[in-house]
Write a protein that holds these residues in place. Structure first.
Motif: not given
Length: 207
Positions: A37-61
């Motif tokens: 499927d053609l979807v919008f992709s990040h294309n550079d999902l290394l660990g440094g581009n993935i953040l975990y927000l401990s206060d809201t328990k969210e993961i952000k790219f």
């Protein structure tokens, strides 16, 4: 995908009939349809581009510099290749089959259980996941196995993509980083490692 299957079958020195049945199996075709499927992709999902927000328990790219529409499988493949970091130790850090299958399962579960996202998921994928319309647990496991194979194929593509990026950066980037070595790691050792994981029907690529 049909043209790709035809090409793969044409390259078989023997077992053409077996490979034909394997590729054109209904579950495999559902997996290929989903993963390409053609979807919008990040294309550079290394660990440094993935953040975990401990206060809201969210993961952000973050850092969507290379974001674009791409095959769904490419983002999976890129993410798993990035487990090896800039050291590029594929044997040590590339995840095993069970990890990848669990990751895909969790991804699909999140899609299916979200009312908005679910609208864009092929009905066959939903039915296989929920084991509805005569799909069984065995079918779903086969589906995940097929998704794993497709992701492995796309790791070879990912190595080429980022290897060529390293070549370009080695000439033009002002950043103090050994881009030439990184390109070498991706285009040679990375690609060679991906070849060891390819499904048997692509054994002609390994020659």
């Amino acid at each position: 995908v049909d043209r790709l299957f035809e090409f793969i079958i044409s390259q078989q020195s023997d077992d053409k009939e077996i490979v034909n049945k394997q590729l054109n199996n209904n579950i495999n075709k559902i997996a290929w349809s989903f993963m390409t499927d053609l979807v919008f992709s990040h294309n550079d999902l290394l660990g440094g581009n993935i953040l975990y927000l401990s206060d809201t328990k969210e993961i952000k790219f973050v850092d969507f510099e290379y974001g674009s529409y791409n095959y769904r499988a490419f983002d999976f493949a890129n993410h798993f290749c990035e487990y090896a970091g800039f050291d590029c130790d594929w044997k040590k850090h590339f995840p095993d089959k069970d990890h990848i299958k669990q990751f895909v399962n969790d991804y699909i579960e999140a899609l299916v259980n979200n009312e908005e996202y679910c609208k864009n998921v092929n009905e066959n994928v939903i039915n296989v996941f929920k084991k509805e319309n005569n799909f069984t647990d065995k079918d779903y496991d086969e589906f995940l196995n097929n998704c794993h194979e497709i992701i492995i194929i796309f790791t070879a593509i990912d190595h080429y993509f980022w290897g060529l990026w390293g070549v370009v950066q080695s000439k033009h980037s002002p950043i103090d980083f050994d881009f030439t070595q990184y390109a070498n790691d991706r285009l040679i050792s990375g690609y060679q490692y991906s070849q060891t994981l390819l499904p048997d029907y692509l054994k002609f690529v390994k020659k």
